[in-house]
Design a protein around this motif. Sequence first.
Motif: not given
Length: 371
Positions: A36-45, A53-54
């Motif tokens: 998984w990517d993180l930014d705007n993938t696992l979380w918003d922001g 981030v959320t």
Amino acid sequence: MSTNRTEPVVGTASAGAGGADAPDTPRQGRVKCVVWDLDNTLWDGTLLEDGQVTPRPEVVEAIHTLDGRGILNSIASRNDHDAAMEQLTAFGLSEYFLYPQIGWNPKSSSIAAIAQRLNLGIDAMAFVDDQPFELAEVEFTHPEVMCVDVTELAEALERPELVPRFITDESRLRRRMYQSGIEREQVEQEFVGTNEEFLASLRMTFTVSTAQEEDLQRAEELTVRTNQLNSTGHTFSYDELDAFRSSPDHLLLVADLEDRFGPYGKIGLALVEKGERYWRLRLLLMSCRVMARGVGSVLLNHVMSLARDNGVGLRADFTETGRNRQMYVTYKFAGFREVLRDGDRTVLEADLARVQEPPEHLTFRGVPDAG
């Protein structure tokens, strides 16, 4: 040896291992790890820009779903490692990710590093991101990787590649087994002494038993999931394995391994066709998870001892798949010699005067009589 039973059908070669499946035919359950990517993938922001981030509920649910299916999760993210791990820990998610790659390397390099650490083929990986550029970079470098835009996540979760045919108790424990392996690695790195002394300190127990009905789901899973240490590259369905298990002319063996850190689960499978003069080892496979534990030839040598004790010779099939050369080396080290070669297919014969005893660093429990 004659029988009135219908001869079980030999399994088909797996896709990606020289099999007959069409290149565009999805292979059920082939994905073993989703990255998984993180930014705007696992979380918003964006963590480094927004500070806060959320986590996305649908992604968190997907991670739990995959974990329950026995599919591993990891991370490939361009981010500050410590800040990202702090967020994942705060969200209660850090324990779900094995060998997370958080830094500034290309995503393709991160995915390759994860596959190597997990000892998986690159074709067993999937990658989820929100950026077309990142998805394209991975797809270009690793065309075997299943790339998913996060906006299409719900649909992707239903694709055959991400839906194992069976979900066993062992599947549900797979992440924890890998985490025990990570703990073993850490202890090994800190261990002062020889490799033999370290292996002895693990207090391993290797058990070989005839397959029971409750073993068949995991046995099928092993034939599908194991590529590098599969002697023929063949896969077998539950029904085929059940027919072999019930056949008086066949012997289906499963191997288990455990040590002081916990169970590895069922890590080996052997299919023997019993004849009057020779037994034929139609399939031998071992899980890649135990390659470094010095147990690769234990199951093979046990089959050799069973053939010797039953007064027959032993021959073994080997089919070159491009990924399983180590199995040929295993046969040769065990004293097998070639008696037939036909293209990628080779038949080898054992020297049953050279059966090796189990290594001293483990306790062995085997089938007492399979005649």
